[in-house]
Write a protein that holds these residues in place. Sequence first.
Motif, mmCIF file in Angstrom:
data_model
loop_
_atom_site.group_PDB
_atom_site.id
_atom_site.type_symbol
_atom_site.label_atom_id
_atom_site.label_comp_id
_atom_site.label_asym_id
_atom_site.label_seq_id
_atom_site.Cartn_x
_atom_site.Cartn_y
_atom_site.Cartn_z
ATOM 1 N N ARG A 59 0.809 -1.115 -0.026
ATOM 2 C CA ARG A 59 -0.005 -0.163 -0.015
ATOM 3 C C ARG A 59 0.892 1.333 0.056
ATOM 4 N NH1 ARG A 59 -4.129 -2.441 4.086
ATOM 5 N NH2 ARG A 59 -5.823 -3.110 2.653
ATOM 6 N N SER A 60 2.036 1.259 0.891
ATOM 7 C CA SER A 60 2.857 2.487 0.662
ATOM 8 C C SER A 60 3.290 2.675 -0.472
ATOM 9 C CB SER A 60 3.919 2.148 1.918
ATOM 10 O OG SER A 60 3.377 2.014 3.083
ATOM 11 N N SER A 61 3.798 1.539 -1.224
ATOM 12 C CA SER A 61 4.286 1.726 -2.470
ATOM 13 C C SER A 61 3.484 2.029 -3.468
ATOM 14 C CB SER A 61 4.953 0.295 -3.069
ATOM 15 O OG SER A 61 5.489 0.377 -4.255
ATOM 16 N N ALA A 62 2.215 1.701 -3.440
ATOM 17 C CA ALA A 62 1.102 2.276 -4.641
ATOM 18 C C ALA A 62 0.881 3.586 -4.243
ATOM 19 C CB ALA A 62 -0.168 1.264 -4.240
ATOM 20 N N MET A 63 0.778 3.999 -2.915
ATOM 21 C CA MET A 63 0.482 5.621 -2.507
ATOM 22 C C MET A 63 1.733 6.522 -3.216
ATOM 23 S SD MET A 63 -1.619 7.569 -1.196
ATOM 24 C CE MET A 63 -2.294 8.908 -0.629
ATOM 25 N N LEU A 64 2.872 6.052 -2.892
ATOM 26 C CA LEU A 64 3.909 6.677 -3.198
ATOM 27 C C LEU A 64 3.948 6.810 -4.651
ATOM 28 C CD1 LEU A 64 6.908 5.198 -0.845
ATOM 29 C CD2 LEU A 64 6.057 7.692 -0.971
ATOM 30 N N ARG A 65 3.675 6.033 -5.638
ATOM 31 C CA ARG A 65 3.736 5.931 -7.043
ATOM 32 C C ARG A 65 2.589 6.903 -7.391
ATOM 33 N NH1 ARG A 65 6.560 1.797 -9.423
ATOM 34 N NH2 ARG A 65 6.928 -0.060 -7.940
ATOM 35 N N ILE A 107 5.068 17.945 -3.759
ATOM 36 C CA ILE A 107 4.607 16.985 -2.681
ATOM 37 C C ILE A 107 5.722 16.858 -1.615
ATOM 38 C CG2 ILE A 107 4.102 14.626 -2.415
ATOM 39 C CD1 ILE A 107 2.329 15.895 -4.543
ATOM 40 N N ILE A 108 5.130 17.303 -0.409
ATOM 41 C CA ILE A 108 6.253 17.112 0.859
ATOM 42 C C ILE A 108 5.722 16.035 1.758
ATOM 43 C CG2 ILE A 108 7.127 18.604 2.771
ATOM 44 C CD1 ILE A 108 6.630 21.045 0.947
ATOM 45 N N LEU A 109 6.455 15.233 1.883
ATOM 46 C CA LEU A 109 6.202 13.927 2.785
ATOM 47 C C LEU A 109 7.165 14.296 4.189
ATOM 48 C CD1 LEU A 109 5.496 10.993 0.551
ATOM 49 C CD2 LEU A 109 3.808 12.523 1.730
ATOM 50 N N PHE A 110 6.634 13.992 5.112
ATOM 51 C CA PHE A 110 7.127 13.829 6.599
ATOM 52 C C PHE A 110 7.352 12.391 7.118
ATOM 53 C CE2 PHE A 110 6.109 18.386 6.599
ATOM 54 C CZ PHE A 110 7.343 19.042 6.602
ATOM 55 N N THR A 111 8.488 11.758 7.407
ATOM 56 C CA THR A 111 8.169 10.362 8.032
ATOM 57 C C THR A 111 9.505 10.312 8.926
ATOM 58 O OG1 THR A 111 7.964 8.095 7.353
ATOM 59 C CG2 THR A 111 9.505 9.419 5.947
ATOM 60 N N HIS A 112 9.498 9.314 9.702
ATOM 61 C CA HIS A 112 10.597 9.188 10.493
ATOM 62 C C HIS A 112 10.965 7.602 10.055
ATOM 63 C CE1 HIS A 112 7.239 7.895 12.967
ATOM 64 N NE2 HIS A 112 8.079 6.779 13.514
ATOM 65 N N HIS A 113 10.383 6.840 8.927
ATOM 66 C CA HIS A 113 10.431 5.509 8.464
ATOM 67 C C HIS A 113 11.459 5.384 7.469
ATOM 68 C CE1 HIS A 113 7.423 4.160 11.227
ATOM 69 N NE2 HIS A 113 6.593 4.927 10.780
ATOM 70 N N ARG A 114 12.545 4.878 7.555
ATOM 71 C CA ARG A 114 13.456 4.876 6.615
ATOM 72 C C ARG A 114 13.061 4.262 5.360
ATOM 73 N NH1 ARG A 114 17.099 7.762 4.251
ATOM 74 N NH2 ARG A 114 17.598 8.430 6.339
ATOM 75 N N TYR A 115 12.273 3.050 5.662
ATOM 76 C CA TYR A 115 11.598 2.324 4.356
ATOM 77 C C TYR A 115 10.892 3.001 3.449
ATOM 78 C CZ TYR A 115 6.663 1.584 5.895
ATOM 79 O OH TYR A 115 5.376 2.035 6.266
ATOM 80 N N VAL A 116 10.049 4.111 4.021
ATOM 81 C CA VAL A 116 9.433 4.918 3.114
ATOM 82 C C VAL A 116 10.338 5.723 2.423
ATOM 83 C CG1 VAL A 116 7.709 6.881 2.992
ATOM 84 C CG2 VAL A 116 7.596 4.989 4.815
ATOM 85 N N VAL A 117 11.312 6.095 2.712
ATOM 86 C CA VAL A 117 12.517 7.062 2.047
ATOM 87 C C VAL A 117 12.901 5.933 0.926
ATOM 88 C CG1 VAL A 117 14.599 8.048 1.793
ATOM 89 C CG2 VAL A 117 12.879 8.415 3.664
#
Length: 97
Positions: free
Chosen positions: A54-60, A71-81
């Motif tokens: 789901r993360s991959s689909a939304m990032l696409r 697009i500006i995303l804040f995250t503390h999850h390295r896997y999202v980056v």
Amino acid sequence: MGGNKICQSAIEISARPRRCSGLWIARRALLERRSSEPIPFIGDDLFSSFDESRSSAMLRLLVAAGQQQQIILFTHHRYVVDLARSINERLIEVIDL
């Protein structure tokens, strides 16, 4: 009975980021019909309740939207980056704070 309410609340909380993302995208489409300026998208830890697919689909979707708006995303999850970079590293700028 009380356990069902707790379970339902947990489901509602985990679905909230998906609902908010969908509502924001719909709202953005309506507002852009009225304006010539693109509206930036700012998201804070949107994928906290998403699995990797789901993360991959939304990032696409966000990378595609980034062709026409900021697009500006804040995250503390390295896997999202890492997922974002795997989709299109050329279009992703990461700022570590």
